[in-house]
Design a protein around this motif. Structure first.
Motif, PDB file in Angstrom:
ATOM      1  N   THR A   1      70.585  38.732-102.655  1.00  0.00           N
ATOM      2  CA  THR A   1      70.278  39.841-101.751  1.00  0.00           C
ATOM      3  C   THR A   1      69.106  39.443-100.872  1.00  0.00           C
ATOM      4  OG1 THR A   1      71.003  41.437-103.416  1.00  0.00           O
ATOM      5  CG2 THR A   1      69.671  42.283-101.616  1.00  0.00           C
TER       6      THR A   1
ATOM      7  N   ASP B   1      66.722  40.646 -97.304  1.00  0.00           N
ATOM      8  CA  ASP B   1      66.357  41.740 -96.409  1.00  0.00           C
ATOM      9  C   ASP B   1      65.731  41.125 -95.170  1.00  0.00           C
ATOM     10  OD1 ASP B   1      65.881  44.187 -95.321  1.00  0.00           O
ATOM     11  OD2 ASP B   1      64.479  44.872 -96.859  1.00  0.00           O
TER      12      ASP B   1
ATOM     13  N   GLU C   1      69.997  44.686 -94.877  1.00  0.00           N
ATOM     14  CA  GLU C   1      70.217  44.158 -96.226  1.00  0.00           C
ATOM     15  C   GLU C   1      71.503  43.344 -96.217  1.00  0.00           C
ATOM     16  OE1 GLU C   1      70.451  45.777-100.809  1.00  0.00           O
ATOM     17  OE2 GLU C   1      71.090  47.103 -99.197  1.00  0.00           O
TER      18      GLU C   1
END
Length: 112
Positions: A46, A48, A53
């Motif tokens: 993941t 950002d 995102e």
């Protein structure tokens, strides 16, 4: 990524964006070991970036660890809308946009 493992490459999924999981209806079976079993999720990450995102992971054959497809899901807020996208050889391609307001201005009927 392996086009021999899927019925159709990047099928159009309309507005169905998967943050996790697999679209097994499009899975033919592993082209490497010829088994048709569940696919596992590996290398999930993941990120950002600038308010967006990004979730990525690999769909992997449960039997031989062959990489079937690479999955990418994005989420961001643009103006007053939540924007979702998905791109994956197995799960397909899709986009969705949902208003953060109680009533979506795009869905309201004109007053006059």
């Amino acid at each position: 990524m392996c086009n021999g493992c899927v019925h159709k490459e990047y099928p159009d999924r309309g507005n169905t964006c998967l943050e996790n999981g697999s679209y097994l209806m499009n899975y033919l079976g592993c082209a490497k070991c010829n088994h048709r079993d569940f696919v596992l999720i590996s290398n999930k990450a993941t990120e950002d970036e600038d308010g967006e995102e990004i979730i990525t992971y690999d769909h992997v054959c449960k039997t031989c660890d062959h990489v079937v497809a690479r999955h990418e899901y994005t989420f961001s807020v643009v103006d007053e809308y939540q924007e979702y996208t998905m791109l994956c050889m197995l799960c397909g391609k899709a986009e969705d946009s949902i208003s953060v307001l109680p009533d979506d201005p795009r869905q309201c009927a004109p007053l006059f």
